[in-house]
Design an enzyme around this catalytic site. Structure first.
Site, PDB file in Angstrom:
ATOM      1  N   ASP A   1     118.211 -45.617  29.019  1.00  0.00           N
ATOM      2  CA  ASP A   1     117.457 -46.854  28.791  1.00  0.00           C
ATOM      3  C   ASP A   1     116.529 -47.161  29.966  1.00  0.00           C
ATOM      4  OD1 ASP A   1     119.611 -47.255  30.465  1.00  0.00           O
ATOM      5  OD2 ASP A   1     119.943 -49.320  29.826  1.00  0.00           O
ATOM      6  N   HIS A   2     116.616 -46.373  31.042  1.00  0.00           N
ATOM      7  CA  HIS A   2     115.687 -46.445  32.170  1.00  0.00           C
ATOM      8  C   HIS A   2     114.840 -45.177  32.192  1.00  0.00           C
ATOM      9  CE1 HIS A   2     117.574 -49.847  34.547  1.00  0.00           C
ATOM     10  NE2 HIS A   2     118.477 -49.622  33.605  1.00  0.00           N
TER      11      HIS A   2
ATOM     12  N   CYS B   1     109.182 -59.478  13.532  1.00  0.00           N
ATOM     13  CA  CYS B   1     108.809 -60.844  13.175  1.00  0.00           C
ATOM     14  C   CYS B   1     109.953 -61.793  13.523  1.00  0.00           C
ATOM     15  CB  CYS B   1     108.454 -60.934  11.686  1.00  0.00           C
ATOM     16  SG  CYS B   1     109.822 -60.537  10.575  1.00  0.00           S
TER      17      CYS B   1
ATOM     18  N   CYS C   1     112.524 -59.115   5.215  1.00  0.00           N
ATOM     19  CA  CYS C   1     112.088 -60.064   6.241  1.00  0.00           C
ATOM     20  C   CYS C   1     110.855 -60.824   5.743  1.00  0.00           C
ATOM     21  CB  CYS C   1     111.786 -59.346   7.550  1.00  0.00           C
ATOM     22  SG  CYS C   1     110.409 -58.171   7.465  1.00  0.00           S
TER      23      CYS C   1
ATOM     24  N   ASN D   1     118.244 -54.240  39.676  1.00  0.00           N
ATOM     25  CA  ASN D   1     118.634 -55.222  38.665  1.00  0.00           C
ATOM     26  C   ASN D   1     117.984 -56.580  38.909  1.00  0.00           C
ATOM     27  OD1 ASN D   1     120.222 -54.429  36.399  1.00  0.00           O
ATOM     28  ND2 ASN D   1     121.895 -53.908  37.775  1.00  0.00           N
TER      29      ASN D   1
ATOM     30  N   ASN E   1     118.127 -44.321  36.800  1.00  0.00           N
ATOM     31  CA  ASN E   1     119.384 -44.792  36.225  1.00  0.00           C
ATOM     32  C   ASN E   1     119.650 -43.937  34.992  1.00  0.00           C
ATOM     33  OD1 ASN E   1     121.324 -46.193  34.596  1.00  0.00           O
ATOM     34  ND2 ASN E   1     120.880 -48.081  35.715  1.00  0.00           N
TER      35      ASN E   1
ATOM     36  N   GLU F   1     124.371 -45.373  37.953  1.00  0.00           N
ATOM     37  CA  GLU F   1     125.186 -45.576  36.752  1.00  0.00           C
ATOM     38  C   GLU F   1     125.608 -44.231  36.160  1.00  0.00           C
ATOM     39  OE1 GLU F   1     125.280 -48.861  33.125  1.00  0.00           O
ATOM     40  OE2 GLU F   1     123.392 -48.348  34.079  1.00  0.00           O
TER      41      GLU F   1
ATOM     42  N   ASP G   1     118.373 -48.856  41.216  1.00  0.00           N
ATOM     43  CA  ASP G   1     118.337 -49.929  40.222  1.00  0.00           C
ATOM     44  C   ASP G   1     118.731 -51.224  40.924  1.00  0.00           C
ATOM     45  OD1 ASP G   1     118.459 -51.581  38.069  1.00  0.00           O
ATOM     46  OD2 ASP G   1     119.969 -50.447  36.951  1.00  0.00           O
TER      47      ASP G   1
ATOM     48  N   HIS H   1     107.167 -58.960   7.221  1.00  0.00           N
ATOM     49  CA  HIS H   1     106.691 -57.654   6.761  1.00  0.00           C
ATOM     50  C   HIS H   1     107.206 -57.284   5.377  1.00  0.00           C
ATOM     51  CE1 HIS H   1     107.049 -57.575  11.242  1.00  0.00           C
ATOM     52  NE2 HIS H   1     105.808 -57.129  11.148  1.00  0.00           N
TER      53      HIS H   1
ATOM     54  N   TYR I   1     122.966 -49.103  43.433  1.00  0.00           N
ATOM     55  CA  TYR I   1     123.012 -49.665  42.092  1.00  0.00           C
ATOM     56  C   TYR I   1     123.521 -51.094  42.246  1.00  0.00           C
ATOM     57  CZ  TYR I   1     124.471 -50.430  37.240  1.00  0.00           C
ATOM     58  OH  TYR I   1     124.645 -50.951  35.978  1.00  0.00           O
TER      59      TYR I   1
ATOM     60  N   ASN J   1     122.382 -43.641  33.179  1.00  0.00           N
ATOM     61  CA  ASN J   1     123.234 -44.261  32.143  1.00  0.00           C
ATOM     62  C   ASN J   1     124.247 -43.261  31.590  1.00  0.00           C
ATOM     63  OD1 ASN J   1     124.197 -46.272  30.482  1.00  0.00           O
ATOM     64  ND2 ASN J   1     122.637 -46.010  28.917  1.00  0.00           N
TER      65      ASN J   1
END
Length: 654
Positions: A303-304, A639, A599, A185, A7, A34, A183, A602, A143, A9
């Site tokens: 992102d894949h 966290c 935060c 999904n 994928n 994609e 993909d 940390h 896809y 993207n």
């Protein structure tokens, strides 16, 4: 033979060219999902990659959405290819794959809708197995739609999966090997998801589809049975099941944290907090050909991450690419119609190229005869296109073209009637003269502004002076005053006023230009200028020049133009208070948001996020830990700090 799925993207989002990307992947068939590209957006670098032949399926609903593509090396050229799962998008019989299954169970509009988002590309290859048999291999690149909490979209996804399984099993029944990849999904087992307790993983309808697609030994024993079994079977009318193998789990059945997708918003890839949404399913007949199937988790660009399947077989390439190949598209084959073709004659057009001038083309149309009463006239339209500004004047064709119309123009000037609707239509020589005039006006030889400035570049002061036409009266007075000052007897070596007008010297011309350029300035009377030796014309010139310079400096001090330099003898006014710097003023007005709070886990600055999910909190902002998302047991991960931003409205917190 290596087959890869990824994928991407956005196929145009890569910072490297596709040739380098594909060479680094080192696969024979590269299946992309994609692509986010439509037919009108497809350019040659994305469509034509050296050493590969490509096959695209575009979304017909909206731009920059969905889309799939198969890139096959020239040594693995398919024998057939098509897009979609229903076969409705294939217009030609040659090069089509066929074996669409029981599509009559679906409505015609539904089949068009399932194939209108560009979610499937099928390429059929021929492979030679180890026994020497040559078999067909269909690679189905899909896809699968993603369900975003919409019931109607879930129905769309389930029907797409049913049509996919029907097409794959129909190809199997007709003697072809089948590989379904892409993909999906969906996460099948607990090992395929970073958080099995999430609502996304508990939606087990699509997980149940994968479970029944695979052979029994690859199924998930922890998967609960479908409650509405009748509805599931009603959707899967033509489904048989148990024909495919999960290639990755075949080699790594118990491997955990083997993910192919991570959230880029939360930087979850750094902590490997993701999901396995990409799969490669092969039919059971290819089990003996399996060599390996692994995940390229270190390959970035989306992102894949890619998955690679290795088979023990030899591809047999086709002699010619099928008609669905991208290189046969008119825009890449050089046969696409251009806008100019709609405005040109289609019959008998001839083109003549002038060899004396490079880039000059002369196009002649056929002769057209028009008759008005008893008279007839012959017309010839000639268009001259030149890439040089001087080509129109120096072309050897222009004299001959203009001479051919001299006879007609002579008749018109003598009072004879022209057949061109009262003689109002311009002849070719008129058009050529207009073109020459325009080129002379707008060409490189246009130095009107420079000539007005005496060959120098115009300065900012010229925009505050009167034009020469408005200062003609003042210029005349200046000439009369200077002529009186110059009147002398002929014995003392100077010229009289009449002689000065007849043959003005270079110095007087310089004074004239100086007076014209500084017409905006108010000059003192020349009679008040002191001169030590009235008989010396050069001393008079220097006195006049000095007076003009003093007047210019005094005027510049009044208007205070930026960038002008004053005389060193006149100091600048330092009584004005110093002005604040622009940067300090803007910093006071635009102070920006307050610094983020630390935060709790940390003690590091938080990051600001905005709610995009539909609901009552959409658009609100909040602070969270800036570290990447991960398991709660991972101390290096984010966290649990969460803090809404308090907005001040009318002195109260909202």
């Amino acid at each position: 033979m290596k087959i890869l799925t990824w994928n991407i993207n956005g196929i145009r989002a890569s910072k490297r060219c596709l040739k380098d990307v594909f060479d680094s992947l080192d696969a024979d068939v590269i299946c992309l999902q994609e692509t986010k590209i439509t037919r009108d957006m497809l350019d040659e670098p994305s469509a034509i990659v050296e050493g590969y032949n490509s096959y695209f399926s575009f979304s017909r609903k909206r731009s920059g959405y969905s889309g799939t593509a198969n890139f096959c090396r020239d040594g693995v050229t398919p024998v057939a290819a098509e897009e979609g799962l229903s076969g409705k998008l294939t217009s030609q019989s040659e090069g089509s794959i066929g074996c669409v299954g029981k599509v009559e169970e679906y409505e015609a509009e539904e089949l068009v809708s399932l194939d209108s988002e560009g979610r499937a590309v099928i390429t059929q290859h021929q492979i030679e197995l180890k026994e020497g048999d040559v078999r067909d291999l269909a690679i189905i690149n899909v896809y699968v739609p993603r369900v975003a909490e919409k019931e109607g979209r879930w129905t769309y996804k389930f029907h797409f999966l049913a049509l996919l399984q029907s097409r794959a099993e129909c190809l199997l029944r007709n003697g072809s090997h089948v590989i379904v990849l892409g993909d999906i999904n969906t996460t099948h087992k607990h090992l395929d998801h970073c958080d099995p307790s999430s609502q996304e993983f508990r939606g087990f309808e699509s997980r149940q589809w994968i479970d029944q697609l695979l052979r029994p030994e690859d199924r998930d024993p922890d998967l609960a049975p479908i409650e509405d079994r009748a509805a599931f079977e009603a959707t899967m009318l033509d489904a048989e099941g148990s024909h495919f193998i999960d290639a990755f789990r075949y080699f790594y059945p118990d491997k955990a944290e083997a993910y192919t997708n991570w959230s880029t918003v939360t930087s979850a890839r750094q902590t490997n907090y993701g999901k396995r949404l990409d799969y490669i399913f092969i039919d059971k007949g290819l089990e003996d050909c399996l060599v390996d199937c692994h995940i390229l988790s270190d390959f970035e660009g989306s992102d894949h991450c890619p998955m690679v399947l290795e088979l023990r077989c030899n591809p047999v390439p086709a002699k010619k690419c099928p008609p669905f190949c991208t290189k046969w598209m008119p825009e890449f084959q050089g046969k696409q119609q251009k806008l100019l073709s709609f405005f040109s004659k289609s019959a008998g057009g001839k083109s003549v190229i002038n060899g004396n001038k490079e880039g000059e083309k002369v196009k002649r149309n056929d002769e057209l005869e028009r008759e008005t009463g008893e008279d007839a006239q012959l017309f010839e339209a000639v268009e001259v296109v030149s890439s040089q500004s001087s080509a129109s004047s120096s072309s050897p064709l222009l004299p001959s073209l203009s001479d051919s119309f001299q006879a007609q123009r002579k008749k018109d000037t003598q009072g004879e009637k022209s057949p061109l609707k009262g003689g109002l239509k311009r002849t070719l020589s008129d058009k050529v003269s207009d073109v020459n005039a325009k080129k002379k006006k707008g060409g490189k030889g246009d130095n009107s502004s420079a000539s007005n400035m005496g060959g120098k570049q115009a300065s900012l002061l010229n925009f505050f002076r009167k034009p020469p036409s408005s200062s003609s009266v003042q210029e005349t007075d200046s000439k009369e005053t200077s002529s009186k000052y110059w009147q002398k007897d002929g014995n003392d070596g100077t010229k009289s006023s009449s002689e000065a007008k007849a043959s003005p010297s270079k110095d007087s011309k310089a004074k004239k230009e100086k007076s014209t350029s500084s017409s905006k300035l108010s000059l003192p009377s020349l009679s008040l200028i002191p001169c030590k030796n009235k008989t010396d014309s050069h001393s008079i010139d220097s006195d006049v020049t000095q007076a003009v310079d003093e007047a210019e400096n005094s005027t510049l001090q009044k208007i205070k133009l930026p960038g002008t330099k004053l005389n060193a003898e006149q100091p600048e006014n330092t009584t004005d208070p110093p002005k604040p710097k622009a940067s300090s003023v803007w910093k006071g007005l635009l102070s920006g948001p307050p610094p983020p709070p630390p935060c709790k886990g940390h003690k590091e600055p938080c990051v600001l996020r905005t709610v995009k999910k539909p609901g009552p909190n959409k658009g609100k902002q909040f602070y969270v830990c800036a570290r990447p998302e991960g398991h709660s047991s991972n101390k290096e991960a984010r966290c649990e700090h969460f803090q809404w931003i308090s907005y001040m409205s009318a002195g109260k917190k909202s």
